[in-house]
Design a protein around this motif. Structure first.
Motif, PDB file in Angstrom:
ATOM      1  N   VAL A 165      -9.935   5.661 -12.401  1.00 10.53           N
ATOM      2  CA  VAL A 165      -9.460   4.498 -13.150  1.00 10.53           C
ATOM      3  C   VAL A 165     -10.529   4.159 -14.180  1.00 10.53           C
ATOM      4  N   THR A 166     -10.129   4.162 -15.452  1.00  9.21           N
ATOM      5  CA  THR A 166     -11.057   3.956 -16.561  1.00  9.21           C
ATOM      6  C   THR A 166     -10.608   2.759 -17.397  1.00  9.21           C
ATOM      7  N   ALA A 167     -11.556   1.942 -17.814  1.00 15.54           N
ATOM      8  CA  ALA A 167     -11.259   0.800 -18.681  1.00 15.54           C
ATOM      9  C   ALA A 167     -10.910   1.313 -20.084  1.00 15.54           C
ATOM     10  N   LEU A 168      -9.766   0.900 -20.606  1.00 15.56           N
ATOM     11  CA  LEU A 168      -9.369   1.253 -21.969  1.00 15.56           C
ATOM     12  C   LEU A 168      -9.861   0.219 -22.976  1.00 15.56           C
ATOM     13  N   SER A 169     -10.209  -0.946 -22.479  1.00 15.72           N
ATOM     14  CA  SER A 169     -10.728  -2.059 -23.274  1.00 15.72           C
ATOM     15  C   SER A 169     -11.721  -2.779 -22.375  1.00 15.72           C
ATOM     16  N   PRO A 170     -12.420  -3.770 -22.884  1.00 18.80           N
ATOM     17  CA  PRO A 170     -13.245  -4.551 -21.963  1.00 18.80           C
ATOM     18  C   PRO A 170     -12.354  -5.120 -20.851  1.00 18.80           C
ATOM     19  N   VAL A 171     -12.827  -5.025 -19.625  1.00 17.68           N
ATOM     20  CA  VAL A 171     -12.041  -5.425 -18.457  1.00 17.68           C
ATOM     21  C   VAL A 171     -12.839  -6.412 -17.611  1.00 17.68           C
ATOM     22  N   VAL A 172     -12.158  -7.445 -17.153  1.00 20.63           N
ATOM     23  CA  VAL A 172     -12.682  -8.328 -16.120  1.00 20.63           C
ATOM     24  C   VAL A 172     -11.800  -8.088 -14.903  1.00 20.63           C
ATOM     25  N   ALA A 173     -12.422  -7.867 -13.751  1.00 15.96           N
ATOM     26  CA  ALA A 173     -11.662  -7.582 -12.536  1.00 15.96           C
ATOM     27  C   ALA A 173     -12.284  -8.316 -11.355  1.00 15.96           C
ATOM     28  N   PHE A 174     -11.452  -8.551 -10.360  1.00 16.16           N
ATOM     29  CA  PHE A 174     -11.919  -9.075  -9.083  1.00 16.16           C
ATOM     30  C   PHE A 174     -12.023  -7.901  -8.124  1.00 16.16           C
ATOM     31  N   ARG A 175     -13.161  -7.773  -7.470  1.00 12.70           N
ATOM     32  CA  ARG A 175     -13.342  -6.737  -6.452  1.00 12.70           C
ATOM     33  C   ARG A 175     -13.202  -7.391  -5.079  1.00 12.70           C
ATOM     34  N   LEU A 176     -12.324  -6.817  -4.262  1.00 13.95           N
ATOM     35  CA  LEU A 176     -12.126  -7.299  -2.901  1.00 13.95           C
ATOM     36  C   LEU A 176     -12.540  -6.190  -1.952  1.00 13.95           C
ATOM     37  N   ARG A 177     -13.546  -6.466  -1.159  1.00 16.93           N
ATOM     38  CA  ARG A 177     -14.082  -5.481  -0.223  1.00 16.93           C
ATOM     39  C   ARG A 177     -13.248  -5.431   1.056  1.00 16.93           C
ATOM     40  N   ARG A 178     -13.291  -4.296   1.738  1.00 13.75           N
ATOM     41  CA  ARG A 178     -12.479  -4.051   2.928  1.00 13.75           C
ATOM     42  C   ARG A 178     -12.706  -5.107   4.010  1.00 13.75           C
ATOM     43  N   GLU A 179     -13.941  -5.430   4.286  1.00 19.80           N
ATOM     44  CA  GLU A 179     -14.241  -6.399   5.342  1.00 19.80           C
ATOM     45  C   GLU A 179     -13.581  -7.750   5.053  1.00 19.80           C
ATOM     46  N   ALA A 180     -13.701  -8.221   3.813  1.00 18.24           N
ATOM     47  CA  ALA A 180     -13.094  -9.506   3.441  1.00 18.24           C
ATOM     48  C   ALA A 180     -11.573  -9.405   3.483  1.00 18.24           C
ATOM     49  N   PHE A 181     -11.032  -8.270   3.040  1.00 20.36           N
ATOM     50  CA  PHE A 181      -9.590  -8.076   3.085  1.00 20.36           C
ATOM     51  C   PHE A 181      -9.082  -8.110   4.531  1.00 20.36           C
ATOM     52  N   GLN A 182      -9.769  -7.409   5.427  1.00 21.92           N
ATOM     53  CA  GLN A 182      -9.347  -7.375   6.824  1.00 21.92           C
ATOM     54  C   GLN A 182      -9.388  -8.765   7.457  1.00 21.92           C
ATOM     55  N   GLU A 183     -10.414  -9.532   7.162  1.00 19.43           N
ATOM     56  CA  GLU A 183     -10.493 -10.895   7.691  1.00 19.43           C
ATOM     57  C   GLU A 183      -9.325 -11.738   7.186  1.00 19.43           C
ATOM     58  N   ALA A 184      -8.996 -11.574   5.899  1.00 18.93           N
ATOM     59  CA  ALA A 184      -7.884 -12.344   5.329  1.00 18.93           C
ATOM     60  C   ALA A 184      -6.561 -11.936   5.970  1.00 18.93           C
ATOM     61  N   VAL A 185      -6.351 -10.644   6.179  1.00 15.81           N
ATOM     62  CA  VAL A 185      -5.106 -10.158   6.778  1.00 15.81           C
ATOM     63  C   VAL A 185      -4.970 -10.634   8.223  1.00 15.81           C
ATOM     64  N   GLU A 186      -6.082 -10.615   8.961  1.00 15.98           N
ATOM     65  CA  GLU A 186      -6.034 -11.055  10.352  1.00 15.98           C
ATOM     66  C   GLU A 186      -5.632 -12.526  10.471  1.00 15.98           C
ATOM     67  N   SER A 187      -6.086 -13.329   9.536  1.00 20.64           N
ATOM     68  CA  SER A 187      -5.769 -14.754   9.617  1.00 20.64           C
ATOM     69  C   SER A 187      -4.457 -15.109   8.918  1.00 20.64           C
ATOM     70  N   GLN A 188      -4.030 -14.265   7.967  1.00 18.24           N
ATOM     71  CA  GLN A 188      -2.824 -14.575   7.206  1.00 18.24           C
ATOM     72  C   GLN A 188      -1.969 -13.316   7.007  1.00 18.24           C
ATOM     73  N   PRO A 189      -0.985 -13.091   7.874  1.00 20.06           N
ATOM     74  CA  PRO A 189      -0.160 -11.885   7.784  1.00 20.06           C
ATOM     75  C   PRO A 189       0.620 -11.762   6.475  1.00 20.06           C
TER      76      PRO A 189
END
Length: 140
Positions: A93-117
């Protein structure tokens, strides 16, 4: 750096999180890393083993595999399989223009999924949609 309320407003428009209540999005928003990329920078490289996904907030990216190229813009998610199962990336995945993105790490994602299906259902729905699209469209 965006405030949590601004992050929630942006996440609300991302298909992956469309069924997620704002109170849950606030929790997700608080653990996101806000990152920037210049045009030509790789957000991820095919074959790399990483455990995070990106939500594109501003700009455009190109997803490239040997059989397909797709351009995506703000409000899209890339690399979501890595938060479920960190295996070698299937695309670059390559930026075609300047890009702002949110990075969500696996550990944080798993915690969110466990608490909110609702978040897990959003991921499943998005993956099914993409799978269907890949079977409907001939490779470019």
């Amino acid at each position: 750096m965006l405030l949590t309320v601004e992050r929630v407003a942006l996440l609300r428009h991302v298909e992956l999180f469309s069924g997620t209540p704002d109170r849950v999005l606030a929790g997700v928003a608080s653990v996101l890393d806000e990152v920037g990329f210049d045009a030509g920078d790789d957000l991820m490289r095919e074959g790399a083993v990483e455990d995070w996904m990106f939500v594109v907030v501003e700009g455009e990216v190109e997803v490239f595999r040997s059989d397909r190229r797709v351009t995506l813009g703000a409000g899209t998610v890339v690399g979501e399989l890595a938060v479920l199962d960190p295996q070698p990336r299937s695309a670059t995945v390559t930026a075609l223009s300047p890009v702002v993105a949110f990075r969500l790490r696996r550990e944080a994602f798993q915690e969110a999924v466990e608490s909110q299906p609702e978040i897990a259902m959003g991921v499943i729905t998005e993956l099914v949609r993409r799978l269907r699209e890949s079977h409907e469209k001939p490779p470019s």
